[in-house]
Design an enzyme around this catalytic site. Sequence first.
Site, short mmCIF file in Angstrom:
data_model
loop_
_atom_site.label_atom_id
_atom_site.label_comp_id
_atom_site.label_asym_id
_atom_site.label_seq_id
_atom_site.Cartn_x
_atom_site.Cartn_y
_atom_site.Cartn_z
CG LEU A 60 -24.30 -10.54 -0.12
CD1 LEU A 60 -25.27 -9.83 0.81
CD2 LEU A 60 -22.88 -10.45 0.41
CB SER A 61 -23.44 -17.27 0.74
OG SER A 61 -23.42 -16.71 2.04
#
Length: 246
Positions: A60-61
Amino acid sequence: MDRTVLRDDMVDGLEYEAKGCVRSDAVSLAMRTVPRHEFVDDEASAYADRTLERFGTRVLSPSTAARLLEALSPEPGDLVLVVGVGVGYTAAVAAEIAGQETVQGVDIARRLVYEARDNLDRAGYGGVLVDRRDGTDGLPEYAPYDRILLEAAAVDPPRALVRQLAPGGRLVMPLGATEQSLVAVDDSGRVTDRFGPVAFAPMLVEGEQADAVERNRTVREDREFARRTTHGRRGWEQDWIDWDAH
């Protein structure tokens, strides 16, 4: 550049009004502390706000991780379960807030379980327990949980996870199929809060993970593909047309 400076710059950007992903002091301090470079291959991109790939899963960013953690809102001492723990970064941030001895994670992919354990240990969160499980089953041995984070989409809150919530507990998950919304669910299974649209991969069940000997796609993927193919046929593609009768 010093990694501490890079982490501060990353969180400063997430706190900025244009993004506004980080709103609480707890998440801000935790993300400034957890060494994200221990959880990704490309250290040069570790503190950029971008999604990465690792062992067939999405890392995930930072902005997405921040949204999940702000919605989860863990507190010191909370018992927290991260379902779909992946490489372990969000579990580490949760552990920085709640305490690593009270955070557990599960993932259906054995390779990711080993990866998460190694990453967490290097990052200084070796006390987080990570086990290989079907996420729909949760981790009942350690229930009830004050907070459960599901990092995969489902059309309904998984019943087993809801049952593993403590009274007043909170399950945060992407809810929906094609169109998804990040939601919070209470211990009765009721959606109590919505935090805007998201796009997550669907929750996998046993046999569907990428590292399975043979991915079991029969129930959800092959059946849907066959249905769409049948209804999508036109003219000569329809094998039930008796052309000799015309």
